[in-house]
Design an enzyme around this catalytic site. Structure first.
Site, short mmCIF file in Angstrom:
data_model
loop_
_atom_site.label_atom_id
_atom_site.label_comp_id
_atom_site.label_asym_id
_atom_site.label_seq_id
_atom_site.Cartn_x
_atom_site.Cartn_y
_atom_site.Cartn_z
N GLU A 131 0.81 -1.22 0.00
CA GLU A 131 0.00 0.00 0.00
C GLU A 131 0.85 1.27 0.00
O GLU A 131 0.53 2.22 -0.72
CB GLU A 131 -0.94 0.02 1.21
CG GLU A 131 -2.06 -1.01 1.14
CD GLU A 131 -3.15 -0.67 0.13
OE1 GLU A 131 -3.24 0.49 -0.30
OE2 GLU A 131 -3.91 -1.58 -0.24
N ASP A 181 -6.03 8.51 -0.26
CA ASP A 181 -5.55 7.52 0.72
C ASP A 181 -4.32 8.11 1.40
O ASP A 181 -3.47 8.70 0.75
CB ASP A 181 -5.17 6.21 0.02
CG ASP A 181 -6.35 5.56 -0.69
OD1 ASP A 181 -7.49 5.73 -0.22
OD2 ASP A 181 -6.13 4.89 -1.70
#
Length: 141
Positions: A54, A71
């Site tokens: 991620e 994000d």
């Protein structure tokens, strides 16, 4: 010289970049941080894989999504549901910008809430790079 340092600091703040971010160098560094934040031992390999996929181990990572959300941080926590941009908000009741500094305590609390509700499937990086695949070897950590 002091004026130069001040100008660089001011520029970083002005650009919205965190002044104190961390790039973890090893999986073991991540494991230590996760342990300090109370992650279950039997899930550490999945969390390390998730964080690798991620954010590439960067606490300051951000990613703008096609839907307009962003994000944030080590766990790439989404602004649409979990945090508030420029304010405390979302289900985690945290400011998104606080997720991109070197203190991962608030990130960890939020990631655990996300996991409690959705499991690792909440993260596309985990789904594509970790689920059913060889997980990091952290036995020496």
């Amino acid at each position: 010289m002091n004026t130069f340092i001040f100008a660089i600091g001011f520029l970083l703040v002005g650009l919205g970049l965190p002044a104190e971010a961390k790039q973890f160098k090893t999986d073991c560094e991540v494991v230590r941080a996760l342990r300090q934040n109370g992650f279950p031992e039997n899930q550490l390999r999945d969390w390390v894989c998730l964080i690798r996929s991620e954010s590439s181990l960067k606490t300051h990572a951000t990613n703008r999504n096609k839907n307009g959300s962003t994000d944030y941080g080590l766990f790439q926590i989404n602004s649409r549901y979990w945090c508030g941009q420029g304010r405390v908000g979302g289900d985690c009741k945290v400011k998104c910008e606080s997720l991109i500094d070197d203190n991962i305590a608030d990130d960890s609390r939020c990631a655990k809430l996300i996991f409690k509700r959705h499991g690792f499937n909440a993260w596309y990086g985990w789904q594509s790079k970790c689920r059913g695949k060889a997980l990091p070897n952290i036995s020496k950590c």
